[in-house]
Scaffold this active site. Structure first.
Site, short mmCIF file in Angstrom:
data_model
loop_
_atom_site.label_atom_id
_atom_site.label_comp_id
_atom_site.label_asym_id
_atom_site.label_seq_id
_atom_site.Cartn_x
_atom_site.Cartn_y
_atom_site.Cartn_z
N SER A 25 -6.00 -23.03 14.89
CA SER A 25 -4.57 -22.89 15.18
C SER A 25 -3.77 -23.12 13.89
O SER A 25 -3.91 -22.36 12.94
CB SER A 25 -4.16 -23.85 16.30
OG SER A 25 -2.89 -23.53 16.81
N ASP A 54 -5.63 -14.88 24.02
CA ASP A 54 -4.90 -16.06 23.56
C ASP A 54 -3.41 -15.87 23.87
O ASP A 54 -2.74 -15.04 23.25
CB ASP A 54 -5.12 -16.24 22.05
CG ASP A 54 -4.66 -17.59 21.54
OD1 ASP A 54 -3.72 -18.15 22.13
OD2 ASP A 54 -5.22 -18.08 20.54
N HIS A 110 -6.59 -19.73 23.84
CA HIS A 110 -6.50 -20.47 22.58
C HIS A 110 -7.60 -21.52 22.44
O HIS A 110 -7.97 -21.90 21.33
CB HIS A 110 -5.12 -21.13 22.50
CG HIS A 110 -4.73 -21.56 21.12
ND1 HIS A 110 -4.73 -20.71 20.03
CD2 HIS A 110 -4.33 -22.78 20.64
CE1 HIS A 110 -4.34 -21.37 18.95
NE2 HIS A 110 -4.10 -22.62 19.28
#
Length: 734
Positions: free
Chosen positions: A604, A679, A711
């Site tokens: 991320s 995602d 995610h």
């Protein structure tokens, strides 16, 4: 003497055999979760102040325990003995404020990070009867009225009301809810993700009014991604042609949902819109009723998120009064919302106005009574105020940015540290403020859960994780150690490292750097996280395979005050990547490091930082892995992106410099890009568009996509495949 010598030799050989038979870590075992610590889930303090409830591991019972002893008092719900119970297990539960009823969730289906739908059942303790909450379909985010006789929930973006005293009669409160247009009583995607809540409705303390936030997202741009048939789960409708999932996602600079606060008079069924002086593009992160039914607390932020306003609204007249305003030259931290607690004559407030997050005490009229805490450290969480002793309880990191402890300040201003061991403590306090459940861990100690009184005295032990500790004794495990170093810019940074289990200072080792680096985050902390999220267990595995694992929190991370954390404001990616490069250079100077074999990875924001660090201009990284990375802040959401960068129109140069695209031609080292195709948070668009930039810059790279994964990139064998892929990549390149 000869027999004794033989006996000692036998013992020595036995010990050596035991030491030699310790098992190496196995990646399959790590991803299967056998090193995951036990936790106590579903603990709810009861309103009587003397007890708490908890569901059992099997999801078949809810048990009442005494706060003073931790011992079971009674089973208050059991699927096998409750009348008219049609389910054999449940997922979670909600206890009514008056302790008389339960809402029991079954068939829970996740929506986004914090939200889900479920089929709920009402259980009345004294009657021992289970009743469906509603026959109209699954429900979302139900909430009890204070007296336990009303329940509000959301279905299909509309609020519904259940009156238990009238035979569980159901009525619909709002009528205008519509997918991707109008939402009542629950937040839209961006509010849920960035303001971390899943319910936007509250009952008044006199049970007569229901207040809620309405989201009009009809003008918010929609985002779509394809959904494939896949496996685990297999989606049969998409066997031949992919499907599509579309939802409203406001990217930086785009339109947000228009938000407003409304009240519903339960007796007259009149809905009123609160006359809130909110900017047209402002936010409403929370609403909460105070203990006065004529004072609805409404928390607002301007779009820049550098001005926080607390209003009290009369739910009938709809008139609002500004009570507190807090401003920042940067942005307001989102920890303020859930640390405001309302008492009859006062309320608590967290602010960074003196440079560090501290606790402030206000009169209910909005006058500052006093600053409760002060110093070059941060209050991490306000636990509560005991009116009987005029004592404040909170968690802070005043002993070290790496640690968290529980503190008490009494009526005389005397401060007492209630938790003793060095590490990380988190407390769950009883409603009477007389006891608390404490969860403690450190880098060397898996979580232990104990009960203490309000002087810190331990009353009982609830969980020790002895089974995990015993399991760990059978493996060769590297240990974390903390270190600090000073960069060439003169900044001292905190880090941890794990050395290989057979570490020798005469050898030179390859290094894998793990980091997250996002604003206010903290990866360098004295807490247990082996086998935890973001692949920490994989890092431990790699250390056991002969790699030196290093993690450093650079500028912009949390725990060290506003100036350190907010130094990256309007310029994300620059200072953080410089600090990761500085870390690599520092490690390369160590005699036991091979400076030509240093890698970096992250997930991320950490994936974004991997790309920025590998493209910073200093060719120090031989290889890197970016998992689900943001590649340009124009692709990310308004609340998060604009909090730190403002809008692209306002900060054009800042966005340009913060984009991984602007550095693509400078990429050094071998790169693996990883992303889930579904995602909903950091869209696959980030990786796809960045990969094209690398192609045009003639930069070779590898890519791994995971079908229908969000995610978190998990499900079925996915995690094992992911970390096997990372393992092979670093083995090949380092």
């Amino acid at each position: 003497m000869k027999h004794v010598s033989l006996y000692l030799l036998f013992c020595l050989c036995s010990l050596m055999t035991i030491a030699q038979t310790k098992r190496p870590l196995d990646l399959k075992e790590i991803t299967s979760g056998i090193f995951r610590p036990e936790t106590l889930r579903g603990i709810v303090p009861m309103n009587d102040g003397e007890h708490y409830t908890q569901m059992n591991e099997e999801g078949t019972q809810i048990i009442k325990y005494a706060f003073r002893t931790g011992k079971m008092v009674e089973v208050i719900f059991d699927v096998s003995t409750a009348r008219d119970c049609t389910f054999k297990k449940f997922d979670s539960y909600i206890l009514s404020p008056d302790d008389s009823k339960l809402l029991i969730a079954t068939e829970t289906t996740p929506i986004y990070r914090h939200s889900s739908t479920a089929v709920y059942y009402i259980y009345t303790l004294r009657r021992n009867v289970v009743e469906p909450l509603s026959d109209g379909g699954p429900q979302q985010s139900p909430v009890f009225s204070p007296d336990g006789n009303l329940i509000a929930f959301v279905r299909d973006n509309n609020i519904h009301l259940i009156k238990i005293m009238f035979g569980n009669s159901e009525s619909q409160v709002t009528e205008d809810g519509k997918a991707n247009e109008i939402i009542n009583g629950v937040p839209d995607w961006v509010y849920e993700e960035e303001f971390s809540f899943n319910r936007a409705m509250e009952f008044s303390p006199d049970n007569r009014m229901l207040a809620f936030i309405r989201f009009d997202e009809s003008e918010v741009p929609a985002f779509s991604f394809q959904v494939y048939a896949g496996q685990q789960p297999h989606l049969t409708p998409f066997d031949t042609y992919p499907g599509e999932y579309t939802y409203k996602y406001p990217k930086t600079g785009e339109r947000n949902a228009k938000v407003s606060v409304h009240t519903f008079d339960i007796q007259t069924r009149v809905i009123r819109k609160v006359d809130l002086p909110l900017d047209t593009d402002g936010y409403i992160p929370r609403i909460r009723f105070t203990q006065d039914p004529e004072k609805l607390a409404i928390m607002t932020l301007n779009r820049h998120q550098n001005r926080f306003d607390l209003y009290f609204a009369n739910p009938r007249s709809t008139v609002c009064k500004l009570i507190v305003r807090d401003e920042s030259p940067y942005y307001i931290n989102d920890d303020v919302f859930d640390n405001i607690r309302f008492y009859p004559d006062h309320f608590s407030f967290l602010s960074e106005r003196d440079g560090y997050t501290h606790l402030y005490w206000y009169s209910i009229g909005g006058s500052l009574v006093k600053q409760v805490t002060s110093g070059p450290w941060e209050v991490k969480r306000f636990l509560g105020w005991d009116p009987a002793d005029n004592a404040f309880y909170y968690e802070s990191n005043e002993e070290s940015p790496l640690r968290r402890a529980v503190y008490k300040i009494d009526r005389k201003g005397q401060k007492t540290r209630l938790s003793q061991q060095e590490g990380t403590h988190q407390a769950l306090v009883s409603k009477s403020m007389k006891q608390y459940i404490n969860t403690y861990s450190s880098v060397h100690t898996p979580p232990t859960v104990t009960i203490h009184d309000n002087t810190g005295k331990q009353l009982a032990t609830l969980l020790t994780n002895d089974r995990l500790k015993e399991t760990l004794t059978r493996y060769e495990l590297p240990e974390k150690e903390f270190f600090t170093f000073t960069t060439s810019a003169g900044t001292e940074l905190n880090g941890w490292m794990m050395k290989p289990t057979d570490f020798s200072s005469s050898k030179k080792y390859p290094v894998i750097m793990y980091q997250y680096s996002g604003p206010g985050s903290q990866e360098v902390a004295d807490r247990w996280n082996i086998g935890g999220d973001r692949g920490i267990g994989w890092d431990t595995y790699m250390a056991s395979q002969g790699y030196l694992i290093v993690c450093v929190d650079g500028r912009g991370t949390g725990g060290r005050g506003a100036e350190f954390t907010k130094t990256t404001y309007l310029n994300l990616g620059d200072k953080e990547s410089k600090d990761q490069v500085e870390t690599a250079l520092y490690m390369g100077r160590q005699p036991y490091v091979d400076k030509d074999r240093i890698g970096i990875w992250g997930w991320s924001y950490g994936g974004y930082m991997t790309l920025m660090s590998m493209s910073e201009g200093t060719p120090v990284f031989k290889a890197g892995v970016a998992v689900a990375p943001v590649t340009d802040w124009k692709y990310y959401d308004t609340i998060y992106g604009e909090r730190y960068m403002r809008t692209p129109r306002e900060n054009f140069e800042g966005y340009k410099a913060a984009s991984a695209f602007s550095r693509a031609s400078q990429l050094q080292g071998r790169l693996l890009l990883v992303h889930g195709t579904a995602d909903d948070n950091v869209h696959l668009q980030n990786t796809i568009e960045y990969s094209e930039a690398l192609v045009q810059a003639d930069k070779q790279f590898e890519m791994q996509l995971y079908t229908n994964r969000n995610h978190g990139i998990y499900g079925g064998n996915t995690r094992h495949h992911l970390f096997t892929r990372l393992t092979d990549f670093f083995r090949h390149n380092l």
